[in-house]
Every structure is written in C-alpha cells, then in structure tokens.
Design a protein around this motif. Structure first.
Motif, PDB file in Angstrom:
ATOM      1  N   MET A   1      46.051  45.036  24.327  1.00 38.74           N
ATOM      2  CA  MET A   1      46.705  44.519  25.482  1.00 38.74           C
ATOM      3  C   MET A   1      47.586  43.180  25.058  1.00 38.74           C
ATOM      4  SD  MET A   1      45.100  42.692  28.812  1.00 38.74           S
ATOM      5  CE  MET A   1      43.987  43.860  29.258  1.00 38.74           C
TER       6      MET A   1
ATOM      7  N   ILE B   1      39.133  41.770  42.211  1.00 37.33           N
ATOM      8  CA  ILE B   1      39.242  40.482  41.458  1.00 37.33           C
ATOM      9  C   ILE B   1      38.887  40.775  40.106  1.00 37.33           C
ATOM     10  CG2 ILE B   1      38.139  38.170  41.359  1.00 37.33           C
ATOM     11  CD1 ILE B   1      39.155  38.319  44.197  1.00 37.33           C
ATOM     12  N   PRO B   2      39.799  40.687  39.254  1.00 36.47           N
ATOM     13  CA  PRO B   2      39.593  41.264  37.746  1.00 36.47           C
ATOM     14  C   PRO B   2      38.984  39.914  37.169  1.00 36.47           C
ATOM     15  CG  PRO B   2      42.082  40.379  38.137  1.00 36.47           C
ATOM     16  CD  PRO B   2      41.246  40.375  39.565  1.00 36.47           C
ATOM     17  N   ASP B   3      38.098  40.545  35.881  1.00 36.25           N
ATOM     18  CA  ASP B   3      37.548  39.359  35.141  1.00 36.25           C
ATOM     19  C   ASP B   3      38.588  38.796  34.288  1.00 36.25           C
ATOM     20  OD1 ASP B   3      35.300  39.799  36.053  1.00 36.25           O
ATOM     21  OD2 ASP B   3      34.285  40.863  34.504  1.00 36.25           O
ATOM     22  N   ILE B   4      38.371  37.742  33.719  1.00 34.57           N
ATOM     23  CA  ILE B   4      39.579  37.187  32.532  1.00 34.57           C
ATOM     24  C   ILE B   4      39.620  37.989  31.487  1.00 34.57           C
ATOM     25  CG2 ILE B   4      37.848  35.536  31.738  1.00 34.57           C
ATOM     26  CD1 ILE B   4      41.206  34.397  32.496  1.00 34.57           C
ATOM     27  N   ASP B   5      38.819  38.760  31.022  1.00 26.04           N
ATOM     28  CA  ASP B   5      38.808  39.527  29.958  1.00 26.04           C
ATOM     29  C   ASP B   5      39.770  41.001  30.007  1.00 26.04           C
ATOM     30  OD1 ASP B   5      37.203  41.315  31.021  1.00 26.04           O
ATOM     31  OD2 ASP B   5      35.644  41.128  29.621  1.00 26.04           O
ATOM     32  N   GLY B   6      40.097  41.013  31.350  1.00 26.86           N
ATOM     33  CA  GLY B   6      41.070  42.025  31.799  1.00 26.86           C
ATOM     34  C   GLY B   6      40.277  43.522  31.646  1.00 26.86           C
TER      35      GLY B   6
ATOM     36  N   LEU C   1      40.683  31.222  37.265  1.00 24.88           N
ATOM     37  CA  LEU C   1      40.455  32.453  36.353  1.00 24.88           C
ATOM     38  C   LEU C   1      41.086  33.521  37.186  1.00 24.88           C
ATOM     39  CD1 LEU C   1      36.631  31.758  35.398  1.00 24.88           C
ATOM     40  CD2 LEU C   1      38.780  31.707  33.894  1.00 24.88           C
ATOM     41  N   TYR C   2      40.996  33.731  38.541  1.00 27.28           N
ATOM     42  CA  TYR C   2      41.712  34.581  39.201  1.00 27.28           C
ATOM     43  C   TYR C   2      43.014  34.747  39.211  1.00 27.28           C
ATOM     44  CZ  TYR C   2      43.568  37.034  43.389  1.00 27.28           C
ATOM     45  OH  TYR C   2      44.145  37.892  44.036  1.00 27.28           O
TER      46      TYR C   2
ATOM     47  N   ASN D   1      42.932  37.338  25.322  1.00 27.47           N
ATOM     48  CA  ASN D   1      44.076  37.775  25.883  1.00 27.47           C
ATOM     49  C   ASN D   1      44.957  36.647  26.554  1.00 27.47           C
ATOM     50  OD1 ASN D   1      42.490  37.232  27.751  1.00 27.47           O
ATOM     51  ND2 ASN D   1      43.147  39.031  29.072  1.00 27.47           N
ATOM     52  N   ILE D   2      44.459  35.352  26.314  1.00 30.68           N
ATOM     53  CA  ILE D   2      45.550  34.168  26.717  1.00 30.68           C
ATOM     54  C   ILE D   2      45.911  33.443  25.625  1.00 30.68           C
ATOM     55  CG2 ILE D   2      45.590  32.439  28.108  1.00 30.68           C
ATOM     56  CD1 ILE D   2      43.706  33.862  30.158  1.00 30.68           C
TER      57      ILE D   2
ATOM     58  N   LEU E   1      38.338  30.692  28.402  1.00 31.03           N
ATOM     59  CA  LEU E   1      39.476  31.570  28.381  1.00 31.03           C
ATOM     60  C   LEU E   1      39.070  32.844  27.719  1.00 31.03           C
ATOM     61  CD1 LEU E   1      42.477  29.356  29.061  1.00 31.03           C
ATOM     62  CD2 LEU E   1      40.939  30.148  30.612  1.00 31.03           C
ATOM     63  N   ALA E   2      39.748  34.017  27.934  1.00 31.87           N
ATOM     64  CA  ALA E   2      39.642  34.983  26.897  1.00 31.87           C
ATOM     65  C   ALA E   2      40.582  35.059  25.949  1.00 31.87           C
ATOM     66  CB  ALA E   2      39.752  36.313  27.793  1.00 31.87           C
TER      67      ALA E   2
ATOM     68  N   LEU F   1      44.725  33.501  36.475  1.00 33.33           N
ATOM     69  CA  LEU F   1      44.977  33.862  35.140  1.00 33.33           C
ATOM     70  C   LEU F   1      44.847  35.235  34.972  1.00 33.33           C
ATOM     71  CD1 LEU F   1      43.426  30.876  33.020  1.00 33.33           C
ATOM     72  CD2 LEU F   1      45.899  31.738  32.872  1.00 33.33           C
ATOM     73  N   ALA F   2      43.692  35.871  35.375  1.00 30.02           N
ATOM     74  CA  ALA F   2      43.186  37.211  35.146  1.00 30.02           C
ATOM     75  C   ALA F   2      44.358  38.077  35.603  1.00 30.02           C
ATOM     76  CB  ALA F   2      41.897  37.706  35.767  1.00 30.02           C
TER      77      ALA F   2
END
Lengths: 341, 253
Positions: free
Chosen positions: B1, A254-259, B140-141, B29-30, B26-27, B143-144
C-alpha cells in the motif's frame, strides 16, 4: 387469559426470582428528576413510580451503538458480528412502552428481519406494570393505554398487591414454577382493579378521538404555528432519542489505522439532524429546521397499519425531555381546535 | 500500500491538538514529512494531507498557512482554534487593541499581531477535525480514511445526541445549567455531561449554519439567564460564528 394475584409481601421475593430467568433490568432513579432502566442487584432500589425513563426500552433491542460487521479490507470480505443474547428481564414497562416495542417489531421483523434485533427480542422477557398518567401522558388519545399482547406478565396495582395478567407461554412458566408466590384472584381484587382503571381514566388531560389528527396535520402544514414552534427548536434531537418508537439509525464504516481491517457500526440517528436527510450527490430531503421539525410530527402521527394505531404511543417523552419546552400534544390540540369531541 | 504523506503544523495555539496526535500510535503506512513539534528536521513540502492546528494571529501565520496550502492536496483544520478561531478569537476591534497594548506595552515587537481567526478566512479548508483537542478516535478515523484513499464523514449533529445515547441526565432541563450541548458539534461522547458539568462548547458551534444560538438563547432567557451572561458563555468558542451576536440580540429585542 389467566389471572393470578401477588401480595405486596411477596413482591421482593418475586423480583429476586425473576433473576432466575435472566439479568434483571428495572427503573431506578439516576438523578433528581430522571430515571433509567438499569441492571438490578438490590431489588429494593427499583422504582415503582417511575413513569418514564430517559432511555426508552428500545435501548435493549436497538442499542445506541453496536458493531454489525467485521470487515477484512485486504481480502474484501466481511463477517456479520452476531452474538448469542443471554435472556434478560425488563421489569416495569408501561402499556405505551409495550406497544412501542410492537411497533418496532413491525419495522424490524418484517419480511426482511433484522437479525440483531430479532435475537435480542427473543431473549427479552417483558414484565408490564400499571401506571397513573401525569400531565404529559396522552396514551388514551392514541389508544395505547391498555395492552393485550406483548408481555409475559402484566401487573395491575391493587391496594394490597397486584392483579397479574399472564400474557405468554413464558409468563405461564414463571407462574407455574413459582406457585408459592401467587394466589387466586378474589371478588374484591376485581373490584379494586376496576376502581384503579376508573381512577386512571379520569386522570388524563384530554379525551376524545385522535384518529383524525394525521389528516388534520396534513391539512394544516402551512399554518403559522409550525414556523413559530420550529423557531423555538434547538435541533438537539432529544425528542427522537427519548422516543420509544423512533428507530432511525446511521451506519458507518470505521477503518483501522493499519488499513487492513474495519468495522461497520450502527448508532441512533435523528431526523432532527441535517445529515439524516442528506443523500449522495448532496441533495437534502429536509434542508431546513422547519422541514425536520414537521417531519417528526408527520412521522409520529402516521398510521401503523399492523396495529391500527399511529407511530406515536402518547408517552409524552418528547415533551418532557424537550429543553425548549416545545409541547407536542398541545401543538396537536392547537391545530385540532374546533373539534370538541 | 502506498504510504500516506502527512504534514502537521501549528499556528498560534497551545499545541495541544498536536500533542494529542503525537500520543497516538500511527501505523507504518503513514509517513510524516513535516512535524516541527516532534522534529526540527524537514521542511514544508508536498504532502497528501496537511493537518493545521491554531488560528491565524500573526502575519507569519498567514504566510506559513499559505505555503502549507500550496503544498497539500488535502488540508484539514485541526482543533477549535483552526476551525473557529479558538478562545483567542474572542477579542475584537478596540478591545483587541487595548488588550494588545496591555500585554505588550509600547515596545517594538517583531510580529504583526492580529485578531485570531479561523484558517478558512485565509485558505480553502477541505475538512474540519473539531475538538479542543480532537478525540483520539476521530484523529485515527480521519487518518485511516485518508490512507485508504477515502474521506471522513464530518459530524453535523450536537453533543446532545451523544449525551442521550449514553443515558446521561439532561442538566439543562433538570438543573437549569447553561449547557451549550445543543449548539456544539458532537464527538466528545458528552464527556463533561458524564460528570454533570455543562458543555462549554469547546468543540465549536455546529457547521452548515445549524447552530441555533437564537433558540438556545431563548431557552436560557426563559430559565432566567441575562443577555450578558448568555453572551459571555456563548462567545467563548462561538464568537466568530457568523451572526452569533445578531442571533442572540434577536431574542432580547
């Protein structure tokens, strides 16, 4: 083996003292019909007549969800998330549940030990408790109705207390450190123990040898009964989730949203679910509900060679917790029809 | 990224899925290219991923959806209206006409009203993000994984799995409650069961034709529930499941 006795008057104190050896977990009532093993504060709340818990004892060793790795995506690195497990005491495990843990040992502590499981197993102190079977129990047929090993202490009910079998060095330690709680076993206790065993053996629904069931099952896999029974099945997975020896899991990253980070998790899976048989490329080893349904019967009745038993310990959980009233034992009895022994 | 370009869209629905998404942090990177609910700026343009909430219930919905599809590499059906038609999808045929007339009368109205249908009836859907609304961790999963250039694993197992993993009592067995957990796709962590309330199936039936309406209807029937009652429970979110009625009828033949 060493035997001691404890009188009923001392049981409360005994349970309190068990807390000195680790967090105490024991069966308590969680709803009208169901029990689960919970952390115990007030020992008076412990249920002594609980036959089965909705979450089997495996939950203490293979939790329903756990985090295995912390993953550093940016540096393509990972760390195993292994935590020290504090000692804990599981009270009131019946013979079938103790055998079930030994079956899990055979799977998780083989030549490639699962360190997460091994840590918890080392920390667990097992206190067994005798029981009288209900209509769902068939541990006599699976030969798991009595355990020789796999517990610290095993308590057998007597009219005025319990006859205790001491089963491990840790068990000896508990007895030695609390001499005021235990007494010598007397002639009348042995008689009472024998009477209890006699009474217990008479309460089972079926008798005879069940060792040939796995072969009969293989020979009758095409019988109509399996179509009919699979049709009733909801595919909900209750049977495997409540089974003390079902141990299949799924692993997901499960990745975090920040990648930047991710975690690898493991959670209880079930062969009754479609994706359990799905592999890369889209092939499914068990594409139909009937395939999945039969898989459990075959897996549970397979031979577990380290113990010389099957993977099924005859606890009856899968039937008791089936919303569609599918009866595992009766189905096996049905295909075994013709053998009266 | 590289930034993940997303569009978030609402067809006919309550906008609850978008609201849920909007409440999340959201981070960086989106990049949000289009999200009408949050800002009237921007227009439907090229995105990596489009999240579509709501069912197709008007001609306008259909047009908008097709435009979204043309501009998105990946299209995600978000929430039960988009995946299964939602509660508004429960009314069909003559009932629909009657209902429409009761609400709107004989006035000329500007839109072409239709039966609410899942978006897969109109365009190719790449992923389903179920829920009413979807869960935070799942949004979130999804999107991530997209942001990493990967993809999410969709759940295909029922709510019962989470109910058992959490150690809740099974109220279908214990209290004969018409719990739709066995039919309904997991992800909610069996939230209602935690409070002893039966699952109403709000996340929609399981995908891949493994929602066993027949077996559950039989179980309910054995517990004394009538066909009408069972149907009324199952159709709230399951009406548009292929052959739902047939599966229930089979049990009462």
């Amino acid at each position: 083996m060493r035997y001691v006795k404890i009188y009923n008057e001392k049981m409360q104190e005994f349970l309190e003292r068990l807390k000195n050896y680790g967090k105490l977990y024991a069966p308590v009532k969680i709803s009208d019909k169901f029990y689960d093993r919970k952390e115990i504060d007030d020992v008076k709340k412990i249920s002594f007549d609980c036959l089965r818990t909705i979450m089997p004892a495996k939950k203490f060793f293979i939790p329903p969800y756990e985090e295995l790795f912390e993953i550093d995506i940016e540096n393509a690195d990972y760390k195993e998330k292994i935590e020290e497990t504090e000692p804990f005491v599981l009270f009131g495990l019946h013979a079938c549940e103790i055998v079930a843990l030994r079956i899990l040992d055979g799977v998780y502590l083989d030549e490639f030990p699962d360190i997460y499981y091994a840590n918890r197993r080392k920390a667990g102190i097992i206190i067994g408790l005798s029981c009288l079977p209900d209509e769902y129990c068939f541990c006599n047929l699976t030969r798991t109705d009595f355990v020789d090993i796999g517990f610290e202490l095993f308590l057998h009910e007597l009219p005025d207390g319990y006859l205790i079998r001491v089963g491990s060095p840790k068990g000896h330690k508990i007895v030695d450190e609390n001499p005021d709680l235990f007494s010598e076993v007397k002639k009348e206790d042995i008689d009472a123990f024998k009477m209890f065993e006699e009474k217990r053996q008479k309460l089972f629904k079926y008798y005879g040898s069940f060792d040939n069931i796995r072969y009969i099952l293989e020979l009758t896999m095409k019988d109509k009964i399996w179509d009919e029974e699979a049709e009733k099945c909801l595919g909900c997975g209750n049977c495997t989730m409540t089974c003390p020896t079902c141990r299949c899991y799924d692993v997901q990253d499960i990745p975090d949203i920040d990648g930047k980070h991710a975690k690898r998790i493991r959670f209880w899976d079930s062969c009754q679910f479609r994706s359990h048989g799905l592999v890369a490329g889209g092939h499914n080893f068990r594409p139909t509900k009937k395939d999945r349904f039969l898989n459990r019967y075959i897996c549970k009745n397979a031979y577990f060679y380290p113990l010389g038993t099957s993977y099924c310990v005859g606890c009856g959980n899968c039937t008791y917790f089936c919303p569609a009233n599918i009866n595992f034992l009766e189905n096996l009895i049905e295909i075994r029809r013709g053998i009266n022994a | 990224m590289k930034k993940l370009k997303i569009g978030v869209h609402g067809l006919t629905s309550c906008y609850g899925c978008q609201l849920k998404m909007a409440s999340l942090k959201l981070a960086e990177n989106i990049e949000i290219v289009y999200w009408n609910m949050l800002s009237s700026k921007g227009e439907i343009g090229k995105v990596d991923v489009a999240f579509v909430e709501g069912s197709v219930s008007t001609g306008e919905d259909e047009e908008e959806l097709k435009k979204i599809r043309e501009n998105a590499d990946i299209l995600v059906a978000m929430g039960t209206c988009a995946t299964h038609g939602g509660v508004q999808g429960v009314i069909f045929g003559e009932d629909y006409k009657k209902c429409f007339k009761e609400i709107y009368g004989d006035n000329n109205i500007e839109f072409d009203g239709r039966i609410g249908e899942p978006i897969k009836k109109y365009v190719k859907v790449d992923y389903n993000l179920p829920g009413c609304p979807p869960e935070e961790d799942e949004i979130l999963y999804y999107l991530a994984t997209f942001a990493l250039g990967s993809y999410p694993e969709e759940k295909d197992y029922p709510v019962c799995a989470e109910c058992r993993r959490n150690g809740y009592p099974c109220i279908l067995i214990e209290k004969n409650k018409p719990c739709l957990g066995p039919l309904t796709v997991a992800g909610c962590k069996a939230r209602c069961l935690k409070y002893g309330i039966e699952c109403t199936g709000c996340r929609g039936p399981l995908p891949h034709n493994i929602a066993w309406f027949d077996s559950l209807a039989r179980t309910f029937k054995e517990r004394g529930m009538s066909k009408e009652f069972i149907k009324s429970k199952m159709e709230i979110f399951g009406k548009q499941y292929e052959n739902m009625e047939e599966l229930i009828n089979k049990v009462f033949e």
